[in-house]
Motif scaffolding. Structure first.
Motif, PDB file in Angstrom:
ATOM      1  N   GLU A 107      -6.187   9.596  -0.725  1.00 47.29           N
ATOM      2  CA  GLU A 107      -5.921   9.306   0.403  1.00 47.29           C
ATOM      3  C   GLU A 107      -5.288  10.684   0.775  1.00 47.29           C
ATOM      4  OE1 GLU A 107      -3.657   7.716   3.417  1.00 47.29           O
ATOM      5  OE2 GLU A 107      -5.259   7.401   2.653  1.00 47.29           O
ATOM      6  N   LEU A 148       1.772   3.810  -2.941  1.00 45.76           N
ATOM      7  CA  LEU A 148       0.964   6.138  -2.631  1.00 45.76           C
ATOM      8  C   LEU A 148       1.884   6.800  -3.190  1.00 45.76           C
ATOM      9  CD1 LEU A 148       0.940   6.486   1.000  1.00 45.76           C
ATOM     10  CD2 LEU A 148      -1.432   6.052  -0.478  1.00 45.76           C
ATOM     11  N   ARG A 166      -8.172  13.231   2.300  1.00 35.66           N
ATOM     12  CA  ARG A 166      -7.704  12.117   4.106  1.00 35.66           C
ATOM     13  C   ARG A 166      -6.963  12.458   4.724  1.00 35.66           C
ATOM     14  NH1 ARG A 166      -6.593   7.938   6.800  1.00 35.66           N
ATOM     15  NH2 ARG A 166      -3.964   7.805   6.629  1.00 35.66           N
ATOM     16  N   ASN A 207     -14.623   2.714   0.761  1.00 36.81           N
ATOM     17  CA  ASN A 207     -12.974   2.476   1.371  1.00 36.81           C
ATOM     18  C   ASN A 207     -13.802   3.472   3.161  1.00 36.81           C
ATOM     19  OD1 ASN A 207     -10.784   4.122   2.585  1.00 36.81           O
ATOM     20  ND2 ASN A 207     -10.376   4.371   1.254  1.00 36.81           N
ATOM     21  N   ARG A 247       0.841  -0.936   0.166  1.00 38.39           N
ATOM     22  CA  ARG A 247       0.072  -0.170   0.004  1.00 38.39           C
ATOM     23  C   ARG A 247       0.668   1.260   0.179  1.00 38.39           C
ATOM     24  NH1 ARG A 247      -2.284   3.624   3.665  1.00 38.39           N
ATOM     25  NH2 ARG A 247      -0.828   3.287   5.004  1.00 38.39           N
TER      26      ARG A 247
END
Length: 655
Positions: free
Chosen positions: A173, A138, A176, A205, A134
Motif C-alpha cells: 500500500e 493501515l 501504491r 491485488n 481497511r
C-alpha cells in the motif's frame, strides 16, 4: 499579536477542550481578516455545530464548499451537521461524497455503515464497514499520507511516504500511494516501477493492477496496458469493471471493434452506466462516427443529468448545437449546491460553448470564467516559475553548447516534431502531413518531456535541467536519441517518417537537437488573441494549466514567442514556422513549404487531408475532418470587452 498559525492552533485546542464558543470566536476573528480562510471556516463550522447553531454552521460550510469543493473533511462535517439535525438522507449523501474526496476518512465510513444499516441497506453497510476496517488496519503513517494526498499537500505526502518505505520497503500500500503521488507529480517512470514491484509482491491485488494499467497508459505503453487488462479480464470475464478497462485499453491500441464489443457487453448488463456510455462516445468520436457518439453522450446525460463529462464531450465536438431544453437542464444542474467539483467544471465549459453558439457572449464568458477559476484554484501553476524556466533555457542553450556537440546524437531523420501552443492549429498540420504516404501520424508523445524530467535529478525542489546539458557526453546524447527512436517505434505503422505532436516540446528544442540532430521541427503559430482565447475556452484533459487564466495564458504566449526567437538565433533554420492564417490563405503553398522542410515529395492527398481515415484524439478531431475553413478565426472579437487582462499580458503582441 499571534500569527495565523498560532491562532488556528489555539482554536483547535479550544475545540479539543470543549470550549466551543472560544474556538468559534478565534475562527471568526481570522475570517474577518480573510473570509476565504478554509481552515478557519472548518473550525467555525465544527464549533457552531457543537453549540447547536446549525444555521451558522451551515453558512460556514457553504462558504467552505465554495472555496474548497473537494475538501473531504468539509463534506464529513456536512454529514455530521445533517445527522445532528435529523436529516439522515442528506447525511448519507454528504458522507458518501466525503469518502469520494478522501477515502481515508474512517469516521465517514463508520457513519455510513451505521446509517445504511439503519435504512435496511445491508450490502452498502457491509461495504462501508469493510472500508472502515481497511483504514483501521493501515499503518498510521499511510493514513496520514492518504489525507495529505487527497487534501492537496502532495510534497508532504511524498515526504512521509518515502520515510515510511525506508523501514517498510515491501509494504504494497505504501508503494501504491507513492506511485499515486508520482503520477500527480508527473514522475511516471517511477510510478510504473513502483506498481510493477507492488504487483510482484501481491499479484492478486486488484487495485494495484488497475493502478498499474493506468500508469502504463499514461506512459503511452498501450500494448502492455492492454496485456495487463487482458490478464485482469481473464480472472473474471463476466466482471463489468474488467470488461470496461479492457475496452478502454483496446481502444488505445486501435482495436475499436473489440472495444465496442466490450462496451456493448457492459451496457447489456448495465444499460444506464454513464461511465461506459461516455467512454463509448469518446471511442465513436475518435473514429469519426459523430452521430453515434452524440447518441451515446446523450444517453449518458439522460441516465445522470449531472454527468458533466458527457455534457462537455458534446460541447467539445465543436460541431454540436445544444437545444434550449438541454441548456436549461445544464443551468439547473449548476444551481445545485451538492454538484461535484469536476461536474461543475465540465458543465461550466459546456454552457460557455452552448451560449457562445447562441451569441449570448456575456453569459458565455461568465461560464468560461467560472470553469477556469475553478481549475485555476485547483492547479499549482506559477507564471513566474514558467518565465524563469524559459529564461534558463536561453541562458544554458547557447551556440557554444550546440557547437561543442556537433555530430553527436542519433542520426535518424525519422521524427517530425510539430510543436507550439495548444489550439494553434497543430492538429491540422499533423493531419496534412499524416496524409502523406511516407509519414505516420501518432500521438502527443510524452518521451521528450519524460527525458527532460529525468534529467532534473532526484533531489526534491531542485532541478539540474537544463544546466545538466553541459555535462552530458556525446555518447549519452546518442544513447538518448536511440532510445527515443526505439521507444516510439510501437506508435508507428511502418512509414519512414513519423510525427510527434506534443505542443510543449517547444520548451525542449535544445534537448531535441542534441539527441536527434536530423529531426525536423515545425512551429505551429496562430494569431495571439485567437490562440490564447481558444486555449482559455478549452478544458484540457490534463496539463496545460497555464490556460486557466487570461493573464497566465497571455504571459505563457509571450514567453513562448521569446523562447522561439532564441531558438531561431542559436539554431538558425532548424525550425520551420507555419502561421495558421497563412495555411487558411494558401493551403497548397504552405503544404509545399512543410514537405520541402521535411524532404518529402508533394502528394495531392495532403491537400485532401480531411478525407484521411485515421483516429484523431485531440480537441480538434472533428474540425480536421472538414475541408479548410475559417470558423475559429477572430472568435475572440465578440468577447473583447472582457479580455483586457489578456491584452495587457500580451502587450505589443496583441492584435
Amino acid at each position: 499579536m499571534a500569527s495565523r498559525e498560532e491562532q488556528l492552533g489555539s482554536a483547535q485546542k479550544a475545540l479539543q477542550a470543549g470550549a466551543f464558543a472560544h474556538g468559534l470566536q478565534i475562527a471568526e476573528g481570522l475570517l474577518q481578516a480573510n473570509p476565504g480562510d478554509g481552515e478557519a471556516l472548518y473550525i467555525a463550522a465544527v464549533a457552531a455545530r457543537y453549540l447547536e447553531r446549525f444555521e451558522q454552521a451551515d453558512e460556514h460550510l457553504a462558504r467552505l464548499h465554495a472555496a474548497m469543493p473537494e475538501y473531504g473533511r468539509a463534506w464529513q462535517e456536512a454529514g455530521h451537521l445533517a445527522r445532528a439535525q435529523g436529516d439522515m438522507g442528506r447525511a448519507v449523501s454528504a458522507y458518501a461524497r466525503a469518502t469520494r474526496c478522501n477515502p481515508a476518512l474512517d469516521a465517514s465510513w463508520r457513519a455510513l455503515a451505521e446509517l445504511e444499516a439503519a435504512r435496511g441497506n445491508g450490502a452498502e453497510a457491509q461495504a462501508a464497514q469493510a472500508q472502515a476496517r481497511r483504514i483501521a488496519a493501515l499503518p498510521r503513517e499511510l493514513v496520514a499520507v492518504t489525507h495529505h494526498l487527497h487534501e492537496g499537500r502532495i510534497l508532504r505526502a511524498e515526504e512521509i511516504c518515502r520515510h515510511f518505505l525506508r523501514t517498510n520497503p515491501r509494504n504494497v500500500e505504501g508503494m501504491r500511494l507513492l506511485a499515486q503521488i508520482g503520477i500527480k507529480l508527473g514522475i511516471l517512470d517511477d510510478a510504473e516501477f513502483l506498481l510493477e514491484s507492488a504487483r510482484a509482491f501481491e499479484p492478486e491485488n486488484v487495485q494495484v493492477q488497475l493502478d498499474y494499467i493506468d500508469a502504463l497508459r499514461r506512459r503511452q505503453k498501450f500494448d502492455r496496458a492492454r496485456e495487463e487488462a487482458e490478464a485482469l479480464h481473464a480472472r473474471d470475464p463476466a466482471s463489468p469493471l474488467f470488461q470496461s478497462h479492457l475496452a478502454i485499453e483496446s481502444m488505445q491500441t486501435g482495436d475499436y471493434d473489440r472495444a465496442f464489443e466490450l462496451f456493448d457487453t457492459v451496457l447489456d448488463r448495465l444499460p444506464g452506466d454513464v461511465a461506459t456510455l461516455t467512454s463509448r462516445g469518446h471511442a465513436l468520436k475518435t473514429t469519426g462516427a459523430q452521430e453515434d457518439a452524440v447518441a451515446s453522450y446523450r444517453a449518458a446525460v439522460a441516465a445522470k443529468p449531472d454527468h458533466g463529462d458527457a455534457w462537455y464531450a458534446l460541447a467539445n465536438l465543436k460541431t454540436y448545437s445544444f437545444t434550449e431544453d438541454e441548456i436549461a437542464m445544464m443551468r439547473e444542474q449548476t444551481a445545485r449546491e451538492d454538484l461535484a467539483f469536476m461536474d461543475r467544471v465540465h458543465l461550466s465549459f459546456a454552457l460557455g460553448k452552448a451560449l457562445e453558439d447562441r451569441k449570448k457572449y456575456g453569459d458565455s464568458f461568465g461560464y468560461y470564467q467560472t470553469g477556469n477559476a475553478l481549475k485555476r484554484a485547483q492547479a499549482r501553476y506559477s507564471a513566474d516559475a514558467m518565465s524563469q524556466e524559459r529564461a534558463l533555457q536561453k541562458e544554458v542553450c547557447t551556440r557554444d553548447l550546440f557547437a561543442k556537440h556537433g555530430g553527436a546524437g542519433d542520426p535518424s531523420p525519422d521524427p517530425i516534431f510539430i510543436l507550439g501552443l495548444p489550439r494553434a492549429g497543430s492538429t491540422l498540420l499533423e493531419q496534412i502531413l499524416a496524409s502523406h504516404s511516407q509519414v505516420d501520424g501518432t500521438l502527443e508523445l510524452p518521451n521528450i518531456l519524460a527525458l527532460a524530467h529525468s534529467l532534473r535529478g532526484r533531489k526534491a525542489g531542485q532541478s539540474r535541467y537544463p544546466e545538466v546539458l553541459h555535462e552530458l557526453s556525446d555518447e549519452q546524447l546518442s544513447k538518448f536519441g536511440r532510445q527515443f527512436i526505439e521507444d516510439t517505434r510501437v506508435q508507428r505503422q511502418g512509414a519512414p517518417f513519423f510525427i510527434d505532436k506534443m505542443p510543449n516540446n517547444f520548451r525542449h528544442i535544445g534537448l531535441i537537437h542534441l539527441i536527434l540532430p536530423n529531426a525536423k521541427i515545425i512551429d505551429a503559430r496562430r494569431d495571439p488573441m485567437d490562440c490564447c482565447f481558444s486555449g482559455f475556452k478549452q478544458l484540457f484533459a490534463e496539463g496545460q494549466e497555464f490556460t486557466y487564466g487570461l493573464t497566465e495564458v497571455g504571459r505563457y504566449y509571450t514567453d513562448y514567442v521569446d523562447l522561439m526567437d532564441h531558438w531561431d538565433v542559436v539554431l538558425p533554420g532548424k525550425v520551420l514556422r507555419v502561421q495558421h492564417e497563412d495555411v487558411l490563405d494558401d493551403l497548397e503553398g504552405q503544404v509545399r513549404r512543410m514537405l520541402d522542410h521535411c524532404g518529402l515529395e508533394f502528394e495531392e492527398a495532403c491537400l485532401d487531408f480531411h478525407k484521411t481515415d485515421r483516429a484523431v484524439r485531440t480537441a480538434s478531431s472533428e474540425q480536421v475532418r472538414q475541408p479548410i475553413n475559417r470558423k475559429g478565426q477572430g472568435a475572440w472579437k465578440e468577447y473583447e470587452p472582457w479580455l483586457g487582462d489578456l491584452r495587457d499580458a500580451l502587450g505589443p503582441l496583441a492584435t
